[in-house]
Design an enzyme around this catalytic site. Sequence first.
Site, PDB file in Angstrom:
ATOM      1  N   CYS A 110       0.841  -1.209   0.000  1.00  0.00           N
ATOM      2  CA  CYS A 110       0.000   0.000   0.000  1.00  0.00           C
ATOM      3  C   CYS A 110       0.877   1.260   0.000  1.00  0.00           C
ATOM      4  O   CYS A 110       0.658   2.186  -0.783  1.00  0.00           O
ATOM      5  CB  CYS A 110      -0.932  -0.034   1.217  1.00  0.00           C
ATOM      6  N   CYS A 111       1.918   1.270   0.864  1.00  0.00           N
ATOM      7  CA  CYS A 111       2.836   2.416   0.907  1.00  0.00           C
ATOM      8  C   CYS A 111       3.614   2.537  -0.406  1.00  0.00           C
ATOM      9  O   CYS A 111       3.855   3.642  -0.888  1.00  0.00           O
ATOM     10  CB  CYS A 111       3.826   2.265   2.055  1.00  0.00           C
ATOM     11  N   CYS A 216       7.620   4.039   5.898  1.00  0.00           N
ATOM     12  CA  CYS A 216       6.684   3.900   4.773  1.00  0.00           C
ATOM     13  C   CYS A 216       7.401   3.413   3.519  1.00  0.00           C
ATOM     14  O   CYS A 216       6.765   2.959   2.579  1.00  0.00           O
ATOM     15  CB  CYS A 216       5.997   5.224   4.491  1.00  0.00           C
TER      16      CYS A 216
HETATM   17 FE1  SF4 Z   1      -1.391   2.790   2.955  1.00  0.00          FE
HETATM   18 FE2  SF4 Z   1       0.996   3.341   3.907  1.00  0.00          FE
HETATM   19 FE3  SF4 Z   1      -0.915   5.201   3.989  1.00  0.00          FE
HETATM   20 FE4  SF4 Z   1      -1.104   3.095   5.590  1.00  0.00          FE
HETATM   21  S1  SF4 Z   1       0.543   4.659   5.651  1.00  0.00           S
HETATM   22  S2  SF4 Z   1      -2.758   3.919   4.305  1.00  0.00           S
HETATM   23  S3  SF4 Z   1      -0.201   1.471   4.371  1.00  0.00           S
HETATM   24  S4  SF4 Z   1       0.000   4.374   2.173  1.00  0.00           S
END
Ligand code: SF4
Length: 225
Positions: A110-111, A216
């Site tokens: 996701c990051c 991140c």
């Molecule tokens: Fe996604 Fe990273 Fe934001 Fe969490 S910190 S929502 S894992 S982008």
Amino acid sequence: MVGIEEKIDVEISLIESCIQDFKQNGKSIFLSSSFQSHSIPMLHIFSKIDRSIPVYFVDTGFHFPETIVFCEKISNALDIELNVVSSNIPKIDLITKENRFLFTSDPDLCCQLNKVDPIERVCEQYDVWVTGVRKDQSKVRENFDMIAKGKKGVTRFHAMLNWDYEMINTYIKMHSLPAHPLEEEGYQSVGCSPCTSKPIYDDRSGRWIGMNKTECGLHLGVIKN
Ligand code: SF4
């Protein structure tokens, strides 16, 4: 013994001379910021050194609304050239087959998709990336050099590397800089809302709470000289 204001002056002079050096060598420069309270001193310093250096904010789509409002407020107050970048993958494609957002099952991915990929696309357009990471923030950051090689051929300039919490707070007080609105509620290091809680022991302990994750990924691509 060197006083805190003197230490701050020394660090600002160091930043000024590095930026002058980059510019004299024809390097194109950008700066990224997460627009937290402790990010504001660097933005303030750069607004004095060279307001034309563009500032990038990665909008993951998962920020607290307060962060978006704070980002606009600071950009207007400091008259900085703000650029907002985000993933080019629609949020609907970030939902797993179990109907959950990716941050619940694979926060690293996701990051990568929402933070790292957008900033790496920016890195491809510039020679130098200025970031506000500090040695006192984590074990990973403690080993950084002030100038380092990053991914995509960019030179990373860790302008605030030698600053500590006390210097940041002193600078904020000296210039009456505003705080992120969530700080009043007890938050410290504010990232995306699903991955940020109030801290337990130090500033960053509220990030990815309960997960084996502390970064991140933006600052994991540092290559030691
Ligand atoms: Fe996604 Fe990273 Fe934001 Fe969490 S910190 S929502 S894992 S982008």
